[in-house]
Scaffold this motif. Structure first.
Motif, short mmCIF file in Angstrom:
data_model
loop_
_atom_site.label_atom_id
_atom_site.label_comp_id
_atom_site.label_asym_id
_atom_site.label_seq_id
_atom_site.Cartn_x
_atom_site.Cartn_y
_atom_site.Cartn_z
N UNK A 89 -11.29 -0.56 22.01
CA UNK A 89 -11.87 -0.25 20.70
C UNK A 89 -10.83 -0.13 19.59
N UNK A 90 -9.56 -0.36 19.93
CA UNK A 90 -8.53 -0.18 18.91
C UNK A 90 -8.68 -1.16 17.75
N UNK A 91 -9.13 -2.37 18.07
CA UNK A 91 -9.41 -3.37 17.02
C UNK A 91 -10.92 -3.58 17.00
N UNK A 92 -11.61 -2.97 16.04
CA UNK A 92 -13.08 -3.05 16.02
C UNK A 92 -13.62 -4.47 15.96
N UNK A 93 -12.86 -5.38 15.36
CA UNK A 93 -13.33 -6.76 15.20
C UNK A 93 -13.06 -7.62 16.44
N UNK A 94 -12.43 -7.02 17.46
CA UNK A 94 -12.08 -7.79 18.66
C UNK A 94 -12.73 -7.22 19.91
N UNK A 95 -13.76 -6.41 19.74
CA UNK A 95 -14.46 -5.85 20.89
C UNK A 95 -15.19 -6.97 21.62
N UNK A 96 -14.99 -7.06 22.92
CA UNK A 96 -15.60 -8.14 23.70
C UNK A 96 -16.86 -7.66 24.41
N UNK A 97 -17.72 -8.62 24.75
CA UNK A 97 -18.92 -8.30 25.51
C UNK A 97 -20.08 -7.79 24.70
N UNK A 98 -19.99 -7.90 23.37
CA UNK A 98 -21.08 -7.45 22.52
C UNK A 98 -20.79 -6.09 21.90
N UNK A 99 -20.65 -6.05 20.58
CA UNK A 99 -20.27 -4.80 19.91
C UNK A 99 -21.38 -3.77 19.95
N UNK A 100 -22.62 -4.20 19.69
CA UNK A 100 -23.69 -3.20 19.69
C UNK A 100 -23.96 -2.70 21.10
N UNK A 101 -23.77 -3.58 22.08
CA UNK A 101 -23.94 -3.15 23.47
C UNK A 101 -22.90 -2.10 23.86
N UNK A 102 -21.67 -2.30 23.39
CA UNK A 102 -20.61 -1.33 23.68
C UNK A 102 -20.92 0.01 23.03
N UNK A 103 -21.41 -0.03 21.80
CA UNK A 103 -21.74 1.22 21.11
C UNK A 103 -22.93 1.90 21.77
N UNK A 104 -23.90 1.12 22.19
CA UNK A 104 -25.05 1.69 22.90
C UNK A 104 -24.59 2.41 24.17
N UNK A 105 -23.69 1.79 24.92
CA UNK A 105 -23.20 2.42 26.16
C UNK A 105 -22.52 3.75 25.87
N UNK A 106 -21.68 3.78 24.84
CA UNK A 106 -20.97 5.02 24.53
C UNK A 106 -21.93 6.11 24.07
N UNK A 107 -22.91 5.74 23.28
CA UNK A 107 -23.88 6.73 22.79
C UNK A 107 -24.75 7.24 23.93
N UNK A 108 -25.22 6.35 24.77
CA UNK A 108 -26.08 6.77 25.87
C UNK A 108 -25.32 7.63 26.88
N UNK A 109 -24.04 7.36 27.05
CA UNK A 109 -23.22 8.17 27.95
C UNK A 109 -23.19 9.63 27.48
N UNK A 110 -23.30 9.83 26.18
CA UNK A 110 -23.28 11.17 25.62
C UNK A 110 -24.68 11.71 25.33
N UNK A 111 -25.71 10.98 25.79
CA UNK A 111 -27.07 11.47 25.67
C UNK A 111 -27.83 11.05 24.44
N UNK A 112 -27.29 10.11 23.67
CA UNK A 112 -27.95 9.62 22.46
C UNK A 112 -28.64 8.28 22.72
N UNK A 113 -29.68 8.00 21.97
CA UNK A 113 -30.39 6.71 22.04
C UNK A 113 -30.71 6.34 23.49
N UNK A 114 -31.23 7.28 24.23
CA UNK A 114 -31.50 7.06 25.65
C UNK A 114 -32.53 5.95 25.89
N UNK A 115 -33.45 5.77 24.98
CA UNK A 115 -34.47 4.74 25.13
C UNK A 115 -34.04 3.38 24.63
N UNK A 116 -32.78 3.24 24.27
CA UNK A 116 -32.28 1.98 23.71
C UNK A 116 -31.78 2.22 22.30
N UNK A 117 -30.80 1.46 21.91
CA UNK A 117 -30.18 1.65 20.60
C UNK A 117 -31.17 1.34 19.48
N UNK A 118 -31.42 2.31 18.64
CA UNK A 118 -32.24 2.12 17.45
C UNK A 118 -31.31 1.76 16.29
#
Length: 205
Positions: free
Chosen positions: A140-169
């Protein structure tokens, strides 16, 4: 001065409605036109710009914001620029002093969510359980170079902490995070390019 923003999705509109008043101030009016996805924007943009070119006032500007996704950034930018040129509108990089530019095309690399990764303090203000070292992780050091899908990566991090459990809104996320974003500190290069273009418009005004 008046600026029309064209974007491909409602989440981008939600972020811009939070950000733009703080960037543009109260002296510049704006509106945001949302298309039904990137393909819809690219299909309809030529007709929209042709219609505007016939009567567009001198103090109007158009800013087009699209995600790069898997496209070649250079080719996508060239395509957007050609659409504007074919409509008879002046682009920022080709304008001359006697004819101010009318259109600016900007690309979020690879997706809007990269701009959120670019401002970790804003992400943590919206979602406090996220780690304050999130931006220090190698992926995540270079936000523009995140691989594998940026929104998917953010969804994973948020869900790991208990946010957006039903899917990223995405719209909720965009509104929540953009509310706390400070443009000057954003680490995303594509965001800073977008921000610089808006500052240039302000200086012209």
């Amino acid at each position: 001065m008046y600026i029309q923003f064209y974007t491909e999705e409602l989440s981008a509109e939600a972020a811009l409605r939070e950000l733009l008043p703080r960037i543009l101030g109260s002296e510049i009016d704006f509106d945001i036109h949302v298309f039904q996805g990137k393909t819809d924007l690219l299909d309809k943009l030529p007709m929209r710009l042709h219609a505007l070119a016939n009567w567009m006032p001198n103090d109007w500007r158009i800013v087009v914001v699209v995600d790069r996704d898997d496209d070649d950034c250079l080719l996508l930018k060239q395509h957007l620029n050609q659409i504007a040129a074919d409509a008879g509108l002046t682009l920022r990089n080709t304008s001359v002093t006697s004819q101010p530019f009318q259109v600016i095309n900007r690309i979020a690399v690879e997706e809007l969510e990269a701009w959120f990764f670019g401002d970790i303090p804003a992400l943590r203000a919206a979602y406090p359980r996220l780690s304050d070292s999130l931006g220090e992780r190698r992926q995540y050091r270079d936000p523009d170079a995140i691989t594998g899908g940026t929104w998917e990566a953010l969804e994973r991090e948020l869900q790991r902490m208990g946010y957006h459990k039903g899917g990223l809104q995405k719209i909720v996320l965009a509104r929540d995070v953009a509310r706390y974003m400070i443009p000057e500190r954003n680490r995303s290069r594509s965001f800073q390019t977008f921000y610089s273009a808006l500052k240039e418009i302000i200086c012209i005004e």
